[in-house]
Design a protein around this motif. Structure first.
Motif, mmCIF file in Angstrom:
data_model
loop_
_atom_site.group_PDB
_atom_site.id
_atom_site.type_symbol
_atom_site.label_atom_id
_atom_site.label_comp_id
_atom_site.label_asym_id
_atom_site.label_seq_id
_atom_site.Cartn_x
_atom_site.Cartn_y
_atom_site.Cartn_z
ATOM 1 N N GLU A 40 0.844 -1.193 0.000
ATOM 2 C CA GLU A 40 0.000 0.000 0.000
ATOM 3 C C GLU A 40 0.883 1.248 0.000
ATOM 4 O O GLU A 40 1.820 1.346 0.807
ATOM 5 C CB GLU A 40 -0.898 0.016 1.227
ATOM 6 N N ASP A 42 0.462 4.280 1.093
ATOM 7 C CA ASP A 42 0.493 5.022 2.354
ATOM 8 C C ASP A 42 1.443 4.352 3.356
ATOM 9 O O ASP A 42 2.258 5.024 3.989
ATOM 10 C CB ASP A 42 -0.924 5.113 2.938
ATOM 11 N N LEU A 43 1.339 3.035 3.471
ATOM 12 C CA LEU A 43 2.227 2.292 4.373
ATOM 13 C C LEU A 43 3.682 2.432 3.932
ATOM 14 O O LEU A 43 4.568 2.683 4.748
ATOM 15 C CB LEU A 43 1.829 0.812 4.421
ATOM 16 N N LYS A 44 3.915 2.304 2.641
ATOM 17 C CA LYS A 44 5.273 2.432 2.100
ATOM 18 C C LYS A 44 5.879 3.782 2.455
ATOM 19 O O LYS A 44 7.016 3.870 2.930
ATOM 20 C CB LYS A 44 5.249 2.240 0.585
ATOM 21 N N LYS A 46 5.020 5.924 4.899
ATOM 22 C CA LYS A 46 5.240 6.054 6.340
ATOM 23 C C LYS A 46 6.485 5.286 6.784
ATOM 24 O O LYS A 46 7.304 5.796 7.548
ATOM 25 C CB LYS A 46 4.024 5.538 7.111
#
Length: 114
Positions: A40, A42-44, A46
């Motif tokens: 994802e 967003d996860l990457k 962060k």
């Protein structure tokens, strides 16, 4: 590279020294394999910001993870499938049921009878 140099590069703590020694040893070896994974966005983003704060590239972090898996002969953290009670608790709290609100740690301990 001596321990003092490693400690300075990695923040000076014993944990960082050990991770750095693994890191240095790992990156002396030649690399010829590639890992591709979908994740994802967003996860990457962060996680990559955290790696940047740690002074690591994503490749270095993945290599450290692989090295820890090798050393521990398994994942370097516990992974468990929640039992029925835990799943029900997750479901109830997600729905806002059976919540006990505490003002602070002392209040929590009091409500727990500790």
């Amino acid at each position: 590279m001596d321990q003092q140099t490693v400690g300075e590069r990695c923040g000076g703590t014993v944990i960082y020294r050990m991770a750095c020694l693994i890191f240095i040893d790992t990156f002396r070896m030649g690399k010829s394999s590639t890992i591709r994974a979908r994740i994802e966005p967003d996860l990457k983003g962060k996680v990559e910001r955290i790696f940047q704060q740690l002074g690591l590239t994503t490749t270095q972090a993945i290599t450290l993870f692989y090295k820890q898996v090798e050393l521990k002969k398994g994942l370097p953290f516990d992974v468990a499938i929640p039992n029925e009670v835990t799943r029900k608790t997750f479901s109830d709290t997600d729905a806002g049921r059976d919540l006990i609100i505490c003002n602070d740690a002392d209040d929590m301990f009091k409500k727990l009878g500790i």
